[in-house]
Design a protein around this motif. Structure first.
Motif, PDB file in Angstrom:
ATOM      1  N   LEU A   8      -6.920  -8.419  -2.465  1.00  0.00           N
ATOM      2  CA  LEU A   8      -5.954  -9.258  -1.748  1.00  0.00           C
ATOM      3  C   LEU A   8      -6.298  -9.365  -0.255  1.00  0.00           C
ATOM      4  CD1 LEU A   8      -2.685  -7.919  -3.412  1.00  0.00           C
ATOM      5  CD2 LEU A   8      -4.043  -9.904  -4.077  1.00  0.00           C
ATOM      6  N   PRO A   9      -7.434  -9.946   0.084  1.00  0.00           N
ATOM      7  CA  PRO A   9      -7.885  -9.963   1.485  1.00  0.00           C
ATOM      8  C   PRO A   9      -6.968 -10.744   2.419  1.00  0.00           C
ATOM      9  CG  PRO A   9      -9.231 -11.414   0.132  1.00  0.00           C
ATOM     10  CD  PRO A   9      -8.387 -10.623  -0.806  1.00  0.00           C
ATOM     11  N   ASP A  10      -6.174 -11.672   1.895  1.00  0.00           N
ATOM     12  CA  ASP A  10      -5.293 -12.462   2.751  1.00  0.00           C
ATOM     13  C   ASP A  10      -3.921 -11.823   2.946  1.00  0.00           C
ATOM     14  OD1 ASP A  10      -7.236 -14.446   3.070  1.00  0.00           O
ATOM     15  OD2 ASP A  10      -6.659 -15.408   1.187  1.00  0.00           O
ATOM     16  N   LEU A  11      -3.663 -10.727   2.272  1.00  0.00           N
ATOM     17  CA  LEU A  11      -2.371 -10.050   2.416  1.00  0.00           C
ATOM     18  C   LEU A  11      -2.376  -9.255   3.715  1.00  0.00           C
ATOM     19  CD1 LEU A  11       0.384  -9.293   1.246  1.00  0.00           C
ATOM     20  CD2 LEU A  11      -0.730  -7.412   0.051  1.00  0.00           C
ATOM     21  N   ASP A  12      -1.479  -9.627   4.621  1.00  0.00           N
ATOM     22  CA  ASP A  12      -1.479  -9.041   5.958  1.00  0.00           C
ATOM     23  C   ASP A  12      -0.407  -7.980   6.145  1.00  0.00           C
ATOM     24  OD1 ASP A  12      -2.284  -9.264   8.961  1.00  0.00           O
ATOM     25  OD2 ASP A  12      -0.102  -9.479   8.973  1.00  0.00           O
ATOM     26  N   THR A  13       0.755  -8.171   5.518  1.00  0.00           N
ATOM     27  CA  THR A  13       1.898  -7.288   5.773  1.00  0.00           C
ATOM     28  C   THR A  13       2.642  -6.996   4.475  1.00  0.00           C
ATOM     29  OG1 THR A  13       2.183  -8.204   7.998  1.00  0.00           O
ATOM     30  CG2 THR A  13       4.051  -6.995   7.073  1.00  0.00           C
ATOM     31  N   ILE A  14       3.028  -5.743   4.285  1.00  0.00           N
ATOM     32  CA  ILE A  14       3.824  -5.321   3.136  1.00  0.00           C
ATOM     33  C   ILE A  14       5.050  -4.586   3.658  1.00  0.00           C
ATOM     34  CG2 ILE A  14       3.918  -3.869   1.074  1.00  0.00           C
ATOM     35  CD1 ILE A  14       0.963  -4.179   0.761  1.00  0.00           C
ATOM     36  N   VAL A  15       6.213  -4.908   3.101  1.00  0.00           N
ATOM     37  CA  VAL A  15       7.435  -4.146   3.360  1.00  0.00           C
ATOM     38  C   VAL A  15       7.927  -3.599   2.021  1.00  0.00           C
ATOM     39  CG1 VAL A  15       9.768  -4.167   4.311  1.00  0.00           C
ATOM     40  CG2 VAL A  15       8.016  -5.676   5.276  1.00  0.00           C
ATOM     41  N   VAL A  16       8.077  -2.280   1.932  1.00  0.00           N
ATOM     42  CA  VAL A  16       8.557  -1.672   0.696  1.00  0.00           C
ATOM     43  C   VAL A  16       9.936  -1.076   0.942  1.00  0.00           C
ATOM     44  CG1 VAL A  16       6.220  -1.157  -0.095  1.00  0.00           C
ATOM     45  CG2 VAL A  16       7.486   0.566   1.167  1.00  0.00           C
ATOM     46  N   ALA A  17      10.736  -1.017  -0.135  1.00  0.00           N
ATOM     47  CA  ALA A  17      12.078  -0.440  -0.040  1.00  0.00           C
ATOM     48  C   ALA A  17      12.563  -0.137  -1.445  1.00  0.00           C
ATOM     49  CB  ALA A  17      13.035  -1.400   0.670  1.00  0.00           C
ATOM     50  N   GLY A  18      13.747   0.448  -1.542  1.00  0.00           N
ATOM     51  CA  GLY A  18      14.354   0.719  -2.847  1.00  0.00           C
ATOM     52  C   GLY A  18      14.211   2.170  -3.244  1.00  0.00           C
ATOM     53  N   GLU A  19      13.007   2.596  -3.593  1.00  0.00           N
ATOM     54  CA  GLU A  19      12.736   3.988  -3.912  1.00  0.00           C
ATOM     55  C   GLU A  19      12.035   4.653  -2.731  1.00  0.00           C
ATOM     56  OE1 GLU A  19      13.073   6.003  -7.109  1.00  0.00           O
ATOM     57  OE2 GLU A  19      14.718   4.576  -6.985  1.00  0.00           O
ATOM     58  N   ALA A  20      12.092   5.985  -2.695  1.00  0.00           N
ATOM     59  CA  ALA A  20      11.392   6.714  -1.640  1.00  0.00           C
ATOM     60  C   ALA A  20       9.895   6.413  -1.715  1.00  0.00           C
ATOM     61  CB  ALA A  20      11.645   8.211  -1.791  1.00  0.00           C
ATOM     62  N   CYS A  21       9.295   6.139  -0.573  1.00  0.00           N
ATOM     63  CA  CYS A  21       7.880   5.767  -0.499  1.00  0.00           C
ATOM     64  C   CYS A  21       7.017   7.025  -0.459  1.00  0.00           C
ATOM     65  CB  CYS A  21       7.647   4.912   0.744  1.00  0.00           C
ATOM     66  SG  CYS A  21       5.940   4.363   0.945  1.00  0.00           S
ATOM     67  N   SER A  22       5.958   7.046  -1.250  1.00  0.00           N
ATOM     68  CA  SER A  22       5.069   8.209  -1.312  1.00  0.00           C
ATOM     69  C   SER A  22       3.859   8.019  -0.409  1.00  0.00           C
ATOM     70  CB  SER A  22       4.601   8.429  -2.749  1.00  0.00           C
ATOM     71  OG  SER A  22       3.763   7.349  -3.164  1.00  0.00           O
ATOM     72  N   GLU A  23       3.218   9.137  -0.077  1.00  0.00           N
ATOM     73  CA  GLU A  23       1.968   9.073   0.687  1.00  0.00           C
ATOM     74  C   GLU A  23       0.911   8.298  -0.091  1.00  0.00           C
ATOM     75  OE1 GLU A  23       0.505  12.689   2.659  1.00  0.00           O
ATOM     76  OE2 GLU A  23       2.383  13.656   2.054  1.00  0.00           O
ATOM     77  N   GLU A  24       0.895   8.493  -1.413  1.00  0.00           N
ATOM     78  CA  GLU A  24      -0.107   7.820  -2.239  1.00  0.00           C
ATOM     79  C   GLU A  24       0.037   6.313  -2.150  1.00  0.00           C
ATOM     80  OE1 GLU A  24      -1.803   5.716  -5.470  1.00  0.00           O
ATOM     81  OE2 GLU A  24       0.360   6.016  -5.262  1.00  0.00           O
ATOM     82  N   LEU A  25       1.268   5.828  -2.119  1.00  0.00           N
ATOM     83  CA  LEU A  25       1.511   4.395  -2.034  1.00  0.00           C
ATOM     84  C   LEU A  25       0.991   3.835  -0.708  1.00  0.00           C
ATOM     85  CD1 LEU A  25       2.911   2.410  -4.012  1.00  0.00           C
ATOM     86  CD2 LEU A  25       4.913   2.536  -2.530  1.00  0.00           C
ATOM     87  N   VAL A  26       1.216   4.580   0.364  1.00  0.00           N
ATOM     88  CA  VAL A  26       0.715   4.152   1.679  1.00  0.00           C
ATOM     89  C   VAL A  26      -0.803   4.151   1.680  1.00  0.00           C
ATOM     90  CG1 VAL A  26       0.705   4.638   4.147  1.00  0.00           C
ATOM     91  CG2 VAL A  26       2.788   5.022   2.820  1.00  0.00           C
ATOM     92  N   SER A  27      -1.399   5.210   1.135  1.00  0.00           N
ATOM     93  CA  SER A  27      -2.862   5.301   1.124  1.00  0.00           C
ATOM     94  C   SER A  27      -3.482   4.161   0.328  1.00  0.00           C
ATOM     95  CB  SER A  27      -3.295   6.649   0.521  1.00  0.00           C
ATOM     96  OG  SER A  27      -2.850   7.713   1.328  1.00  0.00           O
ATOM     97  N   ARG A  28      -2.782   3.692  -0.706  1.00  0.00           N
ATOM     98  CA  ARG A  28      -3.323   2.645  -1.566  1.00  0.00           C
ATOM     99  C   ARG A  28      -3.231   1.268  -0.912  1.00  0.00           C
ATOM    100  NH1 ARG A  28      -0.312   1.406  -7.047  1.00  0.00           N
ATOM    101  NH2 ARG A  28      -0.013   3.645  -6.888  1.00  0.00           N
ATOM    102  N   TRP A  29      -2.109   1.000  -0.208  1.00  0.00           N
ATOM    103  CA  TRP A  29      -1.842  -0.363   0.228  1.00  0.00           C
ATOM    104  C   TRP A  29      -1.925  -0.589   1.745  1.00  0.00           C
ATOM    105  CZ3 TRP A  29      -1.670  -4.290  -3.077  1.00  0.00           C
ATOM    106  CH2 TRP A  29      -1.405  -4.016  -4.424  1.00  0.00           C
ATOM    107  N   ALA A  30      -1.926   0.477   2.553  1.00  0.00           N
ATOM    108  CA  ALA A  30      -1.867   0.286   4.001  1.00  0.00           C
ATOM    109  C   ALA A  30      -3.203  -0.062   4.664  1.00  0.00           C
ATOM    110  CB  ALA A  30      -1.275   1.524   4.668  1.00  0.00           C
ATOM    111  N   PRO A  31      -4.331   0.472   4.206  1.00  0.00           N
ATOM    112  CA  PRO A  31      -5.579   0.210   4.934  1.00  0.00           C
ATOM    113  C   PRO A  31      -5.869  -1.284   5.088  1.00  0.00           C
ATOM    114  CG  PRO A  31      -5.910   2.004   3.374  1.00  0.00           C
ATOM    115  CD  PRO A  31      -4.552   1.445   3.095  1.00  0.00           C
ATOM    116  N   GLY A  32      -6.124  -1.690   6.324  1.00  0.00           N
ATOM    117  CA  GLY A  32      -6.476  -3.074   6.604  1.00  0.00           C
ATOM    118  C   GLY A  32      -5.306  -4.021   6.750  1.00  0.00           C
TER     119      GLY A  32
END
Length: 258
Positions: A8-32
């Motif tokens: 998903l090279p064009d995806l610039d920003t993600i906002v997550v909510a609802g359940e508690a966010c894990s470190e793994e989720l950040v590591s997977r989706w935050a870079p770049g």
């Protein structure tokens, strides 16, 4: 967390909510890209805090209040707690709902007069949190997730956190089952990719937790049941076939939609 990972090279920003966010989720989706963790109950219409998270930054915070909202961490006497001390997260600001329709007693319990501003109200979220030294908030789970079992006070979130740290465990939830005619017991529901038995998972927990915090039953699921809003549907969690025994259970869909 349920999305398959893609470039998903064009995806610039993600906002997550609802359940508690894990470190793994950040590591997977935050870079770049920009990765924001948001928090807020429905009664605050709806977002109350946000914070940007970064891969390798440790446990994600829920950030700081957005414009026109305030957050306070209070003790049982509704006094402010110092940085680092857990308490109930109470929320104020223009986003607060008026109350619950036709439920004045619940409204009076949850929407309280602010001790800090005359005429203002605060919403008691029922969530545990603490302020970090940098001014951001750390979410610690539900206040009512603390249970008492066989004389011990147990934080279910602590058991869930240890489970989620085990290699190969993708998700986990722990509940106190109080099925009619059966003994009250801790039951863990685990989604994991390694293929360990329930007995092996319990053995790993014993290395990190005292015996009274090790679930009596472990149910392995293909996925945790979710509500329409994407949160874990605890009422839909299946009962172990034989309470007190390790179980390995696959849950089949209950209908065409599921």
């Amino acid at each position: 967390a349920a999305l398959p990972f893609a470039d998903l090279p064009d995806l610039d920003t993600i906002v997550v909510a609802g359940e508690a966010c894990s470190e793994e989720l950040v590591s997977r989706w935050a870079p770049g890209r920009h990765f924001w963790n948001a928090y807020g109950p429905t009664e605050t219409s709806i977002c109350a805090t946000m914070g940007e998270c970064f891969a390798g930054g440790g446990k994600p915070s829920i950030g700081a209040p957005i414009d026109n909202m305030q957050v306070f961490v209070l003790d049982a006497r509704r006094a402010l707690l110092p940085v680092g001390v857990p308490g109930e997260l109470c929320i104020g600001g223009v986003g607060l709902a008026r109350g619950y329709l036709d439920r004045p007693e619940l409204t009076a319990e949850k929407f309280i007069e602010s001790p800090f501003e005359r005429g203002a109200r605060l919403y008691r979220s029922g969530d545990r949190a603490r302020f970090r030294p940098d001014g951001t908030l750390e979410f610690l789970g539900r206040i009512d997730a603390q249970i008492k079992l066989r004389g011990f006070r147990i934080e279910l979130g602590e058991i869930e956190a240890v489970l989620k740290q085990l290699p190969g465990v993708d998700d986990a939830v722990v509940v106190l089952r109080e099925d009619p005619g059966a003994e009250r017991l801790l039951c863990a529901y685990v989604v994991e990719s390694v293929g360990r038995s329930s007995a092996e998972l319990r053995a790993l927990l014993r290395e990190k937790l005292p015996e009274h915090m090790v679930p009596s039953a472990v149910v392995r699921l293909a996925a945790l049941p979710l509500s329409p809003s994407g949160k874990v549907d605890r009422k839909a969690l299946p009962a172990p076939d034989e309470l007190g025994a390790d179980q390995e259970t696959d849950v089949t869909p209950r209908g065409p939609i599921e």
